[in-house]
Write a protein that holds these residues in place. Structure first.
Motif, short mmCIF file in Angstrom:
data_model
loop_
_atom_site.label_atom_id
_atom_site.label_comp_id
_atom_site.label_asym_id
_atom_site.label_seq_id
_atom_site.Cartn_x
_atom_site.Cartn_y
_atom_site.Cartn_z
N THR A 184 -3.63 14.92 -6.19
CA THR A 184 -3.09 16.14 -6.80
C THR A 184 -4.20 17.11 -7.20
N GLY A 185 -5.45 16.65 -7.20
CA GLY A 185 -6.53 17.45 -7.76
C GLY A 185 -7.42 18.16 -6.77
N PHE A 186 -7.15 18.02 -5.47
CA PHE A 186 -7.93 18.75 -4.47
C PHE A 186 -7.06 19.03 -3.26
N ASP A 187 -7.50 19.97 -2.43
CA ASP A 187 -6.74 20.36 -1.25
C ASP A 187 -7.06 19.41 -0.11
N ILE A 188 -6.18 18.46 0.09
CA ILE A 188 -6.40 17.45 1.13
C ILE A 188 -6.32 18.05 2.53
N PHE A 189 -5.73 19.26 2.64
CA PHE A 189 -5.58 19.91 3.94
C PHE A 189 -6.78 20.79 4.29
N GLY A 190 -7.75 20.86 3.41
CA GLY A 190 -8.96 21.62 3.70
C GLY A 190 -8.72 23.10 3.94
N GLY A 191 -7.71 23.65 3.27
CA GLY A 191 -7.43 25.08 3.41
C GLY A 191 -6.49 25.43 4.55
N LYS A 192 -6.10 24.45 5.35
CA LYS A 192 -5.19 24.72 6.47
C LYS A 192 -3.77 24.91 5.95
N GLY B 83 0.38 31.91 6.76
CA GLY B 83 -0.07 30.82 5.88
C GLY B 83 0.72 30.64 4.60
N TYR B 84 2.01 30.99 4.61
CA TYR B 84 2.83 30.75 3.42
C TYR B 84 3.06 29.25 3.25
N ARG B 85 2.99 28.78 2.01
CA ARG B 85 3.22 27.36 1.74
C ARG B 85 4.67 27.08 1.36
N MET B 86 5.35 28.06 0.80
CA MET B 86 6.70 27.84 0.31
C MET B 86 7.69 28.73 1.07
N LYS C 106 -2.87 19.67 8.53
CA LYS C 106 -2.93 18.22 8.43
C LYS C 106 -4.12 17.85 7.56
N PRO C 107 -4.12 16.65 6.99
CA PRO C 107 -5.25 16.26 6.15
C PRO C 107 -6.56 16.29 6.93
N THR C 108 -7.65 16.51 6.22
CA THR C 108 -8.97 16.50 6.85
C THR C 108 -9.21 15.13 7.48
N ASP C 109 -10.05 15.10 8.49
CA ASP C 109 -10.21 13.90 9.33
C ASP C 109 -10.48 12.62 8.55
N LYS C 110 -11.40 12.67 7.59
CA LYS C 110 -11.77 11.46 6.86
C LYS C 110 -10.66 11.00 5.93
N ASN C 111 -9.93 11.94 5.35
CA ASN C 111 -8.77 11.55 4.53
C ASN C 111 -7.63 11.06 5.41
N LYS C 112 -7.49 11.66 6.58
CA LYS C 112 -6.42 11.27 7.50
C LYS C 112 -6.59 9.82 7.96
N LYS C 113 -7.83 9.38 8.01
CA LYS C 113 -8.09 8.02 8.48
C LYS C 113 -7.46 6.98 7.56
N ILE C 114 -7.59 7.18 6.25
CA ILE C 114 -6.99 6.23 5.31
C ILE C 114 -5.46 6.38 5.29
N LEU D 83 0.83 -1.20 0.00
CA LEU D 83 0.00 0.00 0.00
C LEU D 83 0.87 1.26 0.00
N TYR D 84 0.48 2.24 -0.83
CA TYR D 84 1.17 3.53 -0.88
C TYR D 84 0.13 4.65 -0.89
N TYR D 85 0.52 5.77 -0.28
CA TYR D 85 -0.33 6.97 -0.34
C TYR D 85 0.59 8.17 -0.49
N PHE D 86 0.41 8.92 -1.60
CA PHE D 86 1.23 10.10 -1.89
C PHE D 86 0.35 11.34 -1.91
N TYR D 87 0.77 12.37 -1.18
CA TYR D 87 -0.02 13.60 -1.10
C TYR D 87 0.90 14.75 -0.73
N GLY D 88 0.37 15.99 -0.76
CA GLY D 88 1.15 17.16 -0.39
C GLY D 88 0.96 18.30 -1.37
N SER D 89 1.60 19.43 -1.07
CA SER D 89 1.43 20.64 -1.88
C SER D 89 2.20 20.62 -3.19
#
Length: 348
Positions: A116-124, A290-293, A130-138, A21-27
């Protein structure tokens, strides 16, 4: 298993070590995509037809369950790629089904999730994002039983190391100062860096890529060019500033957006100046605003060195006045922009 970085992932793949199993995510979407390609290439032996790709936005969980339990007949592994599954937007029964499928993946199966197609951090943003709760679960489940990789943008120093390696692979050399200059001019965007390296290595033809070569051949990205202009203004370097004005105007960006970009870089420097006065660091500014870079804040801190808060504020006031004129009257936009820069360069 655990969460690892991209270097450890590359090392594990080189050693032939694969997780189920692999999970890749991030900005950094490009890094995410590169990780997916590397894992699937290793797992499938380079046979793209051996990879089953499923759309996470319209996921058929029955098909996923069947594929995850298959025993491959003509390949060593069964490869599945689920792209952009947002656990926040699917039904509860789908979420439960996906988590159940993860528990029953066949030993010969490599199941890859990427976002890559949505903000998994929910704007944080900032340190606490951190990822939104339901995404964080997986993600938490795969982190315990497989491998997860958080792909965040690299800073200038990290990218310089990658650039030096890339140059070597293409039969050239490049020193760290030149590599850092390239990263800076490209706005620390790896996709842009890769494109520019193709041009530079062709020109160098097996030799050294010098810093002068980088400055001559690489056109700065809009934000990088705006920072160069801001830096020249704050140091009263008139000739250099007007040269940067020409660079920006040559990009043919609409004037309201161009002025907003220059104002934005000046605001970055103002924040850095205030933070320096308060004894704060780059990390503090990134978290508070809230700078990302990090490279943007690092550049702002460098530009703010030795500058007065009053000078920066005056420059922002002039930009504000220019934007007001731009939107309220018929003006020659180029002349207005140049006159504003000239006024910002006047010492008081």
């Amino acid at each position: 298993m655990a969460r690892i970085d991209t270097k450890k992932l590359a090392a594990s793949l080189k050693a032939g070590q694969l997780s189920n199993l692999y999970y890749f995510y991030g900005s950094d979407a490009m890094q995410v995509t590169q990780c997916v390609k590397a894992v699937l290439k290793t797992a499938s032996g380079g046979d793209e037809t051996a990879v089953t790709k499923l759309d996470g936005g319209n996921l058929d969980v029955s098909l996923l369950a069947d594929e995850a339990e298959l025993c491959p007949m003509f390949a060593d592994r069964n490869c599945i790629w689920v792209h952009d599954l947002n656990m926040d937007t699917v039904r509860e029964d789908v979420r439960k089904a996906v988590l159940e499928i993860l528990k029953n993946v066949a030993p010969q199966t490599v199941l890859v999730f990427d976002v890559t197609g949505f903000d998994i951090f929910g704007g944080k943003t900032g340190k606490n994002k951190k990822p939104t709760d339901k995404n964080k679960k997986i993600i938490d489940y795969i982190e315990k039983t497989g491998t997860t990789v958080l792909c965040e943008p690299k800073n200038q120093v990290q990218l310089a190391e990658d650039i030096m390696v890339l140059a070597k692979k293409q039969g050239c050399t490049i020193g760290k100062p030149a590599a850092m200059t390239l990263a800076d001019l490209c706005g620390c965007q790896m996709l842009v860096i890769t494109q520019e390296m193709g041009k530079l290595t062709a020109f160098a033809d097996g030799g050294e890529i010098t810093e002068a070569m980088v400055r001559d051949m690489v056109a700065p990205q809009l934000e990088s060019a705006a920072y160069l202009l801001t830096d020249a203004i704050l140091r009263y370097k008139s000739k250099e500033a007007m040269h940067r004005v020409d660079d920006l105007l040559a990009m043919r960006v609409e004037m309201p957006y161009l002025m907003a970009t220059v104002a934005g870089t000046m605001v970055d420097v103002q924040r850095a100046c205030a933070a320096r006065m308060a004894g704060k660091r780059v990390e503090d500014v990134m978290q508070d605003f809230g700078y990302r870079m990090s490279f943007m804040v690092e550049k702002a801190f460098r530009s703010s060195t030795g500058e007065s808060y009053e000078h920066i504020t005056r420059c922002l006031e002039l930009l504000c006045a220019a934007e007001t004129r731009l939107h309220s009257a018929a003006v020659d936009e180029r002349v207005l922009f140049e006159e504003t820069i000239i006024e910002m360069l006047r010492k008081r």
